[in-house]
Structures are given as C-alpha cells and as structure tokens.
Design a protein around this motif. Structure first.
Motif, short mmCIF file in Angstrom:
data_model
loop_
_atom_site.label_atom_id
_atom_site.label_comp_id
_atom_site.label_asym_id
_atom_site.label_seq_id
_atom_site.Cartn_x
_atom_site.Cartn_y
_atom_site.Cartn_z
N HIS A 65 0.00 -10.11 -13.86
CA HIS A 65 -0.45 -9.10 -12.89
C HIS A 65 -1.53 -8.24 -13.54
CE1 HIS A 65 2.65 -6.93 -15.13
NE2 HIS A 65 2.19 -5.78 -14.66
N HIS A 67 -1.93 -4.83 -14.27
CA HIS A 67 -1.78 -3.54 -14.95
C HIS A 67 -2.47 -3.54 -16.32
CE1 HIS A 67 1.83 -1.71 -12.60
NE2 HIS A 67 0.72 -1.07 -12.32
N THR A 92 -4.39 -10.10 -8.10
CA THR A 92 -4.28 -9.72 -9.52
C THR A 92 -5.67 -9.59 -10.14
OG1 THR A 92 -2.07 -10.58 -9.95
CG2 THR A 92 -3.59 -10.60 -11.80
N ILE A 95 -7.39 -6.46 -8.85
CA ILE A 95 -6.85 -5.27 -9.52
C ILE A 95 -7.36 -5.20 -10.96
CG2 ILE A 95 -4.72 -4.15 -10.38
CD1 ILE A 95 -4.93 -3.96 -7.35
N ILE A 99 -9.38 -2.17 -12.75
CA ILE A 99 -8.80 -1.48 -13.91
C ILE A 99 -9.71 -1.60 -15.14
CG2 ILE A 99 -6.92 -1.79 -15.61
CD1 ILE A 99 -4.96 -1.67 -13.30
N ILE A 166 3.81 -5.13 -8.25
CA ILE A 166 2.58 -4.60 -7.66
C ILE A 166 1.92 -5.73 -6.87
CG2 ILE A 166 2.21 -2.93 -9.52
CD1 ILE A 166 -0.15 -4.73 -10.46
N VAL A 248 -2.27 1.88 -8.98
CA VAL A 248 -1.86 0.62 -8.37
C VAL A 248 -0.41 0.74 -7.92
CG1 VAL A 248 -1.70 -1.87 -8.67
CG2 VAL A 248 -3.38 -0.58 -9.98
N GLU A 249 -0.18 0.59 -6.63
CA GLU A 249 1.14 0.55 -6.01
C GLU A 249 1.80 1.91 -5.88
OE1 GLU A 249 2.38 -2.18 -3.79
OE2 GLU A 249 1.27 -2.88 -5.52
N GLN A 252 -0.13 4.12 -3.52
CA GLN A 252 -0.05 3.65 -2.13
C GLN A 252 1.35 3.90 -1.56
OE1 GLN A 252 -1.27 1.63 -4.70
NE2 GLN A 252 -3.39 2.13 -4.21
N GLY A 279 -7.67 4.40 -7.34
CA GLY A 279 -6.69 4.25 -6.27
C GLY A 279 -7.34 3.89 -4.94
N VAL A 282 -8.11 0.31 -5.04
CA VAL A 282 -6.90 -0.50 -4.87
C VAL A 282 -6.49 -0.54 -3.39
CG1 VAL A 282 -4.44 -0.69 -5.48
CG2 VAL A 282 -6.13 -0.11 -7.24
N VAL A 285 -7.97 -3.35 -1.81
CA VAL A 285 -7.30 -4.62 -2.13
C VAL A 285 -6.16 -4.85 -1.13
CG1 VAL A 285 -6.01 -5.91 -3.89
CG2 VAL A 285 -7.95 -4.46 -4.57
#
Length: 457
Positions: A65, A67, A92, A95, A99, A166, A248-249, A252, A279, A282, A285
């Motif tokens: 993922h 992160h 992924t 994101i 990042i 996520i 991320v996540e 949201q 954010g 994201v 996304v």
C-alpha cells in the motif's frame, strides 16, 4: 530452480516503520515494500544508511500500500542503483505518487529552513530526497490488477488481494516454485466506515505478518459521541479543536463521520477546516476509484461540500486568525510534520484549544509525547508549553487489533512452516507470538533488523 530462498528483513523489525523485505531466489530478487523509518532519532538515522544488500540486483518492488513507512524509501533505492519496476494497485500507486511528491517537498523545505536558521549540525543540511528524485521514481510505477496471478519469472508469481486499511491496500501472495509466501502488509479492520472488510489468506507456507496492535484490543469507544461532545465543548470554550490526521484514509474518515453527525443534527454547523493539500489530493483518488470504497458519488460530493478545503499556506494563517470556534483537521497524524505544526505553534499554549489524537502514535513522535502528557513540545527548534486539553482515541485506527489479526489468519487451511512477526514494537509482537501459539499452536519468530532467513523450497 535452486532449492532455497533467502528472506532479508531490512525494516519494520520490532518497530512499526521502515517496511522492507528482500526475497532472493535463483531466478529473481523481489523487494516487498520500501518504507522509511519514522519516530525515534536512531531509527530516522537508519534512513541515511545504504541498504546492506546489493540494491542493483533487485529486479522488482511490490507495494502492499501507499503509506510513507511502506513507500518513502523508494527514491533512495533508485539512488543506490535500483532500475526495475515498482508494482502496485492503481490506487496504491496514486497514493504513493502523492506521498512521495509531498514528502520530497517537505524534505526540501526542512533542509532549507535548517540551513537558514542553523539548527542543524550538518553543513549544509540536505533533503532526504528531492522532488525531481521523487518524479524519477514515479516513472518506474506499473499498475497491476487485484486477484490476478502475475508471473515475474519462470517459477515465481504473485497476486494482490484486498486488505482494507487504506484505499488500494493489499496483502501479497507470492508463489515461489509452488511454495506460498504471504506478506500481510497492514491488515485493515472489519466494519470500517469507508472500506470493505479485508480478504483473508487461505494458504500460507511462510507467513510474514504485522503486529502493530498485537498486544491489545481497540477500545469500544463511542467515536461519534466523543466527536459531538468535543464539538460542543469547543463552541462553549470559544476555542479550536485541532485533529492531527494522516492524509490517507483517516482524514477522509473524519470528514465522513463529522458530515454524518451534522446530517443527524448531532453537531451544529461548526466550520470544519481541512488543511492538508495532500489530503485534498487523496480525496481525488477516492473520486477516481469508486469500486475501492463504500462512498456513493453523491455522498462523496456532499461530504466535500460540507467542509472548507484549504490550499495555500496563507489560508492556514487566515484560519488561525479567524476568531470563530472551529474544527481543524491537518497533517500529519503523529505530529511529525505538516501544517498541523503551524496551528500547534500558535494555539497549543491556549487552554481553550483541544488537540484530539486519533490512532497509533509511534515512539519518538510528538504525538506520543502529547499522549504521554508532555508539558511542552519542541517545534522547529523552539519549545511551546502545552496548555491545551489533549484527547486520544484509538478506535479509528486503520490497523487490525489482536483479535482482528487472529480472525484474519483463521481461514489459513494449513500449518505454516514459518511465521515471522514484523511491523510492531517488541512487546506487541511478543504478546502476539504467544497468542498465536496458544490459539493455533503455530511457532512464530520475531526477526531482528538485517536478519536473513533461508527457506527451502
């Protein structure tokens, strides 16, 4: 094919960051995840060391993922000679792109500030990687589909399987000459606000599994009740509720819960400020990949319309100067960087401020210091007294707790030959090791940094 495989544990051993696992076979060498260490200084310093393996010989990177602690070392890998493909699901890689670019920008800005204000012993201070290096890394990205076996060489194939946690996150099944290696990545949680339940592995000869919350259960907290009470208290105190959040996540999810609370008349129309350019990216996304989450297009639109999304740093200062009571959600989640630091510099000494920390706070981070009751925190070389009220909720964590980890493994039909516990602090992993032994009678081991294990195939 040669009859053995070497596994090198290059990160996330007895700590929760820096995930990197090298699988060497006679046909191909694969790196699973390529994350940065975060938190304690001695860990962060490891980021600057070259990996103790031949990086040029790595043929591909598979990402569980996006992160930072799973992708943030990628530009350094290229610097050390990696030339292969970086494979992940479409969300992924989206994101990871956000990042990497964002963290590169922060690295450049921090180096510039350190050189200007001279609060570093390095002359000159250099960014960990640059925006240009991040962009070169992104050129190596290649999207792969869920649930499909992809051949990497004659006897080696892999597939990504949905794992919650996520958007875009997966666990990885790696088949080497008929032997199944399972890499859990970060295991998500059932009954998530935004994501479907994780799938479960059904066979694992070798299981390499996270244990972030291996020694505890998430408390049964009334998140909605707590958020509505804090919103009312913030209005009554004429203060600010600051929620440091991962872009991320978590961000949201908080947006979604606050929007639903307003819809249910459980909170008034208090301004909700989202100050996280990352954010915002994201959020796009989520819009681009609707099959990866539960939000309908209409809900997504209404949720976004309910909040104020800030872009420029000038708007951050306008928000601080705004005397109205408000809820501010800003990065980063463990208070290690990002715009939340500007809010805390200005507002953490004020008793009318409340800081709500959500989810795991790693050792050595400002978030952990605040949870542990620090009376002051250091930001950019200066100390600020903590007069704000500090609150912490763990039940919004995106990581499975001990019971949920055990539940995730309960569909495995065989007895794994080897179980390696990674991505957790030592106590958490040791408790999980004993629990796995008691529950399944499987023997699990806890590798140390730079350990190598040989597996016969």
């Amino acid at each position: 094919m040669d009859r053995h495989v070497n596994i090198h544990f290059l990160g996330a051993t007895e700590v929760v960051t820096g995930s990197k696992f090298l699988i060497e076979t006679s046909e191909i060498n694969i790196l699973i995840d390529c994350g940065m260490f975060q938190g304690l200084k001695n860990l962060r310093e490891l980021n600057w060391s070259h990996l103790p393996v031949d990086v040029k010989s790595i043929d591909a990177v598979l990402l569980t993922h996006g992160h930072l602690d799973h992708v943030g070392y990628l530009p350094r890998l290229l610097k050390q000679g990696f030339m292969g493909k970086i494979l992940g699901t479409a969300p992924t890689l989206s994101i990871a792109q956000i990042i990497l670019k964002d963290s590169a920008k922060i690295h450049e800005e921090e180096a510039e500030r350190a050189n200007k204000e001279k609060y570093t012993k390095h002359t000159p201070a250099l960014p960990f990687y640059t925006v240009l290096e991040a962009e070169k890394t992104i050129e190596h990205f290649q999207v792969e589909m869920l649930d499909q076996w992809i051949s990497l060489s004659e006897h080696v194939a892999f597939r990504f399987q949905y794992n919650g946690h996520i958007i875009g996150a997966t666990f990885i099944d790696l088949d080497i000459n008929g032997k199944r290696f399972v890499f859990s990545g970060d295991i998500g949680r059932p009954n998530d606000y935004l994501l479907d339940n994780p799938k479960k592995p059904e066979w694992a000869d070798i299981l390499i599994m996270e244990g972030t919350y291996g020694n505890r259960l998430h408390p049964k907290e009334d998140v909605e009740g707590l958020l509505s009470a804090l919103a009312m208290e913030t209005i009554n105190k004429r203060g600010n509720l600051i929620i440091p959040s991962f872009a991320v996540e978590r961000l949201q999810t908080l947006m979604y819960v606050l929007w639903k609370l307003y819809q249910k008349n459980r909170i008034p129309n208090i301004p909700i400020i989202i100050d996280s350019p990352m954010g915002n990216n994201v959020l796009e996304v989520f819009e681009r990949f609707p099959k990866w989450h539960k939000l309908s297009h209409e809900s997504y639109r209404n949720m976004c319309a309910h909040v104020t999304l800030l872009e420029s740093y000038r708007e951050t200062w306008d928000s601080i100067d705004d005397q109205r009571s408000k809820i501010i959600i800003a990065g980063s989640g463990m208070v290690t960087g990002g715009r939340v630091l500007t809010y805390l510099q200005q507002l953490i000494d004020n008793p009318s401020t409340t800081v709500l920390l959500v989810g795991y706070q790693a050792e050595g981070t400002r978030g952990r210091q605040l949870v542990d009751g620090a009376h002051e925190i250091r930001i950019f070389g200066k100390y600020y007294p903590v007069n704000a009220q500090i609150k912490h909720i763990e039940s919004l964590s995106a990581h499975a707790d001990q019971n949920e980890i055990l539940d995730w493994t309960n569909s495995i039909k065989n007895i794994p030959e080897k179980v390696f516990l990674i991505h957790g602090e030592a106590d958490a992993l040791n408790t999980l090791r004993i629990k796995i032994k008691d529950t399944y009678n499987w023997n699990a081991t806890i590798p140390h940094l730079y350990d190598a294990e040989t597996v016969l195939i």
